[in-house]
Design a protein around this motif. Structure first.
Motif, mmCIF file in Angstrom:
data_model
loop_
_atom_site.group_PDB
_atom_site.id
_atom_site.type_symbol
_atom_site.label_atom_id
_atom_site.label_comp_id
_atom_site.label_asym_id
_atom_site.label_seq_id
_atom_site.Cartn_x
_atom_site.Cartn_y
_atom_site.Cartn_z
ATOM 1 N N ALA A 113 0.819 -1.213 0.000
ATOM 2 C CA ALA A 113 0.000 0.000 0.000
ATOM 3 C C ALA A 113 0.852 1.263 0.000
ATOM 4 C CB ALA A 113 -0.939 -0.002 1.207
ATOM 5 N N TRP A 114 1.929 1.278 0.783
ATOM 6 C CA TRP A 114 2.767 2.474 0.849
ATOM 7 C C TRP A 114 3.482 2.714 -0.474
ATOM 8 C CZ3 TRP A 114 1.434 5.434 4.537
ATOM 9 C CH2 TRP A 114 0.996 4.909 5.763
ATOM 10 N N TYR A 159 0.922 4.340 -2.707
ATOM 11 C CA TYR A 159 0.707 5.746 -2.367
ATOM 12 C C TYR A 159 1.857 6.612 -2.877
ATOM 13 C CZ TYR A 159 0.210 10.020 0.342
ATOM 14 O OH TYR A 159 0.096 11.334 0.709
ATOM 15 N N GLY A 198 1.612 7.047 -6.592
ATOM 16 C CA GLY A 198 0.581 8.014 -6.956
ATOM 17 C C GLY A 198 1.057 9.448 -6.799
ATOM 18 N N MET A 249 -4.724 8.442 -8.125
ATOM 19 C CA MET A 249 -4.355 8.839 -6.767
ATOM 20 C C MET A 249 -5.469 8.586 -5.768
ATOM 21 S SD MET A 249 -1.775 10.014 -5.078
ATOM 22 C CE MET A 249 -2.055 9.355 -3.435
ATOM 23 N N MET A 302 -5.011 5.108 -4.661
ATOM 24 C CA MET A 302 -3.795 4.969 -3.870
ATOM 25 C C MET A 302 -3.919 5.631 -2.501
ATOM 26 S SD MET A 302 -2.192 3.038 -5.726
ATOM 27 C CE MET A 302 -2.014 2.496 -7.427
ATOM 28 N N LEU A 303 -4.678 6.726 -2.432
ATOM 29 C CA LEU A 303 -4.898 7.359 -1.132
ATOM 30 C C LEU A 303 -5.697 6.438 -0.225
ATOM 31 C CD1 LEU A 303 -4.765 9.803 0.762
ATOM 32 C CD2 LEU A 303 -6.858 10.653 -0.322
ATOM 33 N N GLY A 344 -3.291 3.867 1.098
ATOM 34 C CA GLY A 344 -2.373 4.391 2.096
ATOM 35 C C GLY A 344 -3.039 4.646 3.437
ATOM 36 N N MET A 388 -1.032 13.025 4.559
ATOM 37 C CA MET A 388 -1.193 12.130 3.414
ATOM 38 C C MET A 388 -2.340 12.564 2.507
ATOM 39 S SD MET A 388 -0.689 8.417 5.245
ATOM 40 C CE MET A 388 -1.299 7.546 3.782
ATOM 41 N N PRO A 434 -1.622 15.024 -1.863
ATOM 42 C CA PRO A 434 -2.218 14.825 -3.195
ATOM 43 C C PRO A 434 -3.291 15.853 -3.530
ATOM 44 C CG PRO A 434 -2.968 13.121 -1.684
ATOM 45 C CD PRO A 434 -1.859 13.858 -0.998
ATOM 46 N N THR A 490 -11.127 13.822 -3.810
ATOM 47 C CA THR A 490 -10.018 13.149 -3.120
ATOM 48 C C THR A 490 -10.046 13.461 -1.628
ATOM 49 O OG1 THR A 490 -8.673 13.310 -5.137
ATOM 50 C CG2 THR A 490 -7.520 12.844 -3.079
#
Length: 384
Positions: free
Chosen positions: A86-87, A90, A93, A127, A130-131, A134, A159, A163, A179
């Motif tokens: 996951a990291w 992130y 992204g 993103m 991916m957010l 994360g 975090m 983005p 987002t």
């Protein structure tokens, strides 16, 4: 043997008996059929928008077919492997968002796309997925007490802000706000207290007038047009006026396939992307519009059911983030074309034309199915 070593050993051996066939059996194939039905609606609408399959519909079908393979491939990947990566996702992204600001393609006054081989990718869409990954990784083993610690919430807040700031820089106000709301939904599902949300909303309300002064001229025009579209019927208000005419002219049953006048006489702008729902409503009427909306609502409902049934926090939070992403796609697009909110470039998932949106949507559904297939997977104990 240390606790960490025992956990890693259990992580590697827990599902050794679950082969590929067993995981494929656990995939909810009715949901896959539901996604295919939504994509079929998109194919029909895009066929009409392009007066045949060549312009949009054929590409739409090929992209969905590729996305289907991608989705099913991700669905059988152990969700704990996803959690460990996951990291990386992130960071990838964020890196793509920085890359698009440095070397991205400029279109319609915004710098939002980068070319990766034959694919033109919009990193802001990726993103959002991916957010969710994360934030789910950050909160996955956090206890109720730790989530209540304000200092524990500073890193995940950063975090979200990184983005969102990069997306607003493109500029892309609509995707930036979506987002941020995905991040807020995961914070809420993780157990962040309501009074903290109240403070944030109060701060946003206070800063709104200042933020308005820093908007681009076209963004201010969208807000003005939303409040009074007839003030500039041939300029900023043209899109929404034509959309409302098309929506109303469809009536109950619609004008019929390929018979829509607003779309086929090119009065309706961006009919293959932002205003595809208007095409459906004009040609298939209120019945077709409500049927499409019903299918999309079932998709959103399934996302939250996956979150509700999942036994581990990582999958639960990831499913909430992915479900919120789909919900906001649907809500913002339909509210936009009906004049309920200012117009912005938000596609309708699985229906609008666009390779980047289709890729990221199917990627998200693949992760969602992985959560469902591995909903009973065991993670480590909650952090105290």
């Amino acid at each position: 043997m240390s606790g960490t070593a025992r956990f890693e050993r259990r992580l590697l051996t827990r599902d050794r008996g679950d082969g590929l066939l067993e995981k494929l059996w656990r995939i909810p194939w009715l949901f896959v059929l539901l996604l295919s039905a939504v994509a079929a609606v998109g194919y029909v609408a895009l066929y009409s928008a392009g007066n045949g399959p060549e312009a949009y519909a054929a590409k739409h079908a090929l992209r969905f077919g590729f996305g289907l393979v991608l989705m099913l491939s991700i669905a059988v990947v152990d969700i704990r492997v996803v959690a460990r990566l996951a990291w990386v996702g992130y960071a990838l992204g964020v890196g793509l968002l920085v890359l698009v600001l440095l070397h991205g393609n400029v279109g319609k006054g915004a710098q939002r796309w980068i070319d990766i081989g034959p694919l033109q990718l919009q990193p802001s869409e990726l993103m959002k997925i991916m957010l969710a990954l994360g934030l789910a990784a950050w909160f996955r083993r956090a206890s109720w007490e730790r989530v209540g610690n304000l200092f524990f919430l500073v890193p995940p807040a950063i975090m979200v802000l990184i983005p969102v700031g990069l997306i607003l820089k493109q500029p892309n106000l609509g995707t930036g706000l979506i987002t941020a709301m995905i991040g807020g939904a995961i914070f809420f599902a993780a157990g962040v207290r309501l009074w903290k949300f109240a403070l944030i909303l109060a701060a946003v309300g206070t800063a709104a007038p200042i933020a308005y002064d820093h908007l681009r001229d076209y963004q201010k025009a969208r807000i003005t047009t939303f409040l009074d579209p007839e003030s500039d019927p041939l300029g900023a208000g043209y899109n929404i006026i034509q959309s409302k005419i098309a929506l109303g002219s469809g009536g109950i049953w619609g004008k019929g396939f390929l018979q829509g006048t607003q779309g086929h006489l090119n009065f309706l702008p961006e009919k293959q992307t932002d205003f595809i729902f208007t095409m459906i409503a004009e040609e298939f009427g209120l019945v077709g519009a409500l049927g499409t909306l019903g299918l999309l609502c079932l998709v959103v409902l399934f996302c939250y059911l996956v979150a509700f049934r999942c036994r581990h926090q990582f999958g639960r939070l990831l499913a909430v983030g992915l479900g919120t992403n789909v919900f906001l796609y649907v809500f913002v697009n339909i509210a936009m074309v009906t004049g309920s909110i200012p117009v912005g470039g938000v596609p309708l998932p699985l229906i609008s034309h666009g390779g980047s949106a289709m890729l990221t949507t199917m990627l998200g559904f693949g992760l969602l199915l992985s959560v469902h297939v591995h909903r009973d997977a065991e993670f480590g104990p909650a952090q105290e």
